[in-house]
Design an enzyme around this catalytic site. Structure first.
Site, short mmCIF file in Angstrom:
data_model
loop_
_atom_site.label_atom_id
_atom_site.label_comp_id
_atom_site.label_asym_id
_atom_site.label_seq_id
_atom_site.Cartn_x
_atom_site.Cartn_y
_atom_site.Cartn_z
N HIS A 116 0.81 -1.22 0.00
CA HIS A 116 0.00 0.00 0.00
C HIS A 116 0.85 1.27 0.00
CE1 HIS A 116 0.38 -0.35 4.51
NE2 HIS A 116 0.46 0.96 4.41
N SER A 125 4.61 2.56 7.74
CA SER A 125 4.30 1.38 6.93
C SER A 125 5.50 0.93 6.11
CB SER A 125 3.12 1.68 6.00
OG SER A 125 1.95 1.91 6.73
N ASP A 154 0.15 -7.60 1.09
CA ASP A 154 0.65 -6.25 1.40
C ASP A 154 2.18 -6.20 1.47
OD1 ASP A 154 0.36 -3.56 1.76
OD2 ASP A 154 -0.06 -3.66 3.92
#
Length: 421
Positions: A162, A272, A193
């Site tokens: 993402h 992230s 992911d």
């Protein structure tokens, strides 16, 4: 001469001598007295000396005495000057240390030797951070920013899917020393992911690999990344839980499944793709998701609930992407309900809607309608749990299961496979 009369000068007896204490002016200098009888015995009164109270008279130097040589005088002056200078310097130093230059207030206590914890040994928190930071990068994509970490000296790095999903394939990275480099997308797996990028720089410092299957709840961990674009941020916490299954989806986007490592280390937007490392500085997870009380993504923030993809899973997917351009997806060969409901409201588990012929589930003896309650010893609440846990394992892994058929509970072993797609 005799004139018949016997004339004699009458003898005048001497006047008594007044006491010196009377201080008579008549007898202070009797020898000069014009009226004194020259034939009478003289008497001079000398007053006693008064005891002085003033300073003693200075000694008189004999001008004829020999004088000391000039060399001795110069030596005495030199020694005196050196002693005076040393004393002045010492007093000045003491004044400056105790009171500060200019007479300011003294602050702080007496300096002490640094404690052993401040020596920053390699196994200390600071030592671990210093070892890991050179391997961490800030990933800059058009309209987004995230984190990543180097896994090979020739420039391969792992990040979240993402983070790069809005990229045109090109991006840049920022290193902890402030240097930058271009990077390009190698491959991605939206449902897990995980994405791999290649940095246009060599002789990099790859992060040390850990074993995410060997960690335990309570282990100390560090989270690295760039929350809110604050590069080189490090936070510390513990492993709060293991195999925390999650499902994340966005409108028009892929549905992602995680069997995550939960931690209370502070993780925010921008973290992230950054590494979660153990107390030895070995990566054990990829920071990916946070739980927040914010109603919008922009308002989301850390509340002590962060989740990382286990590194053993991320490493396997990254190797697939580097070697083949795409990741293999692990499957059990059955379709499951993901609503969390089963035929019995009081029983949990993942109900199998259908079973593929000759697939892993069918080979293990499972049938449509069976409810899998445990996979690898991990209790399952619904189909989301089953999908997330299956994808944690590598294709070819044999995993024990427990399932319910009707009113009976049975066990079996299933050998997972790779998705044909």
């Amino acid at each position: 001469m005799t004139d018949g009369w016997n004339w004699r000068q009458p003898q005048t007896p001497p006047a008594p001598t007044p006491p010196a204490s009377q201080g008579s002016p008549w007898w202070s200098d009797a020898l000069s007295d014009p009226w004194r009888d020259p034939y009478s015995p003289s008497a001079v009164v000398i007053p006693s000396a008064q005891v002085g109270t003033g300073p003693a008279p200075e000694p008189v130097t004999d001008p004829a005495a020999p004088k000391p040589p000039m060399t001795r005088i110069l030596m005495i002056c030199l020694v005196t000057a050196l002693l005076a200078g040393g004393l002045g310097g010492t007093l000045g130093y003491v004044f400056a240390v105790r009171n500060g230059v200019g007479g300011g207030t003294q602050l702080g206590g007496t300096p002490l030797a640094a404690p052993s914890a401040a020596q920053r040994a390699p196994e200390s928190s600071a030592g671990v951070v210093a070892k890991v930071l050179p391997s961490v990068v800030t990933v800059r994509v058009t309209g987004a920013i995230g984190s990543g970490f180097v896994i090979s000296a020739d420039g391969y790095a792992i990040t979240n899917d993402h983070v790069v999903e809005g990229s045109d394939g090109t991006m840049s990275v920022l290193f902890s020393d402030g240097s930058t480099a271009d990077a390009k997308l190698v491959g991605r797996d939206p449902e897990s992911d995980i994405a791999v990028i290649k940095i246009s720089k060599t002789n990099l410092t790859p992060i040390q690999f850990g074993d995410s299957d060997s960690i335990a709840v309570g282990d100390p961990v560090f989270a690295f990344g760039s929350p809110f674009a604050l590069a080189n941020t490090v936070t510390e916490g513990i492993v709060s839980s293991l195999d925390r299954t999650l499902q994340q989806s966005e409108s028009g986007g892929p549905t992602r499944y995680y069997a995550a490592i939960q931690t209370d280390a502070a993780v925010n937007q921008g973290n992230s793709g950054g590494p979660l490392v153990d107390a030895a500085g070995r990566v054990i997870g990829v920071n990916s998701v946070i739980r927040s009380v914010g109603n919008t993504e922009d308002g989301a923030g850390n509340i002590g609930l962060a989740f990382a993809i286990p590194f053993n899973q991320a490493r396997r997917l990254a190797e697939d992407i580097i070697d083949t351009g795409k990741a293999r997806r692990t499957v059990i060969g059955a379709e499951v309900a993901t609503s969390g409901s089963t035929s019995s409201s009081s029983a949990a588990g993942a109900r199998l809607r259908s079973v593929e012929p000759a697939g892993p589930a069918a080979v293990a003896g499972l049938k449509s309608g069976d409810v899998i309650t445990k996979l690898g010893g991990h209790p399952l609440d619904d189909g989301v749990d089953l999908i997330a846990m299956v994808r944690k394992y590598a294709p070819g892994a044999t995993v024990p299961i427990e399932y319910r058929r009707g009113t009976t509970t049975q066990t079996a072993s299933v050998t997972l496979a790779a998705d044909a797609n």
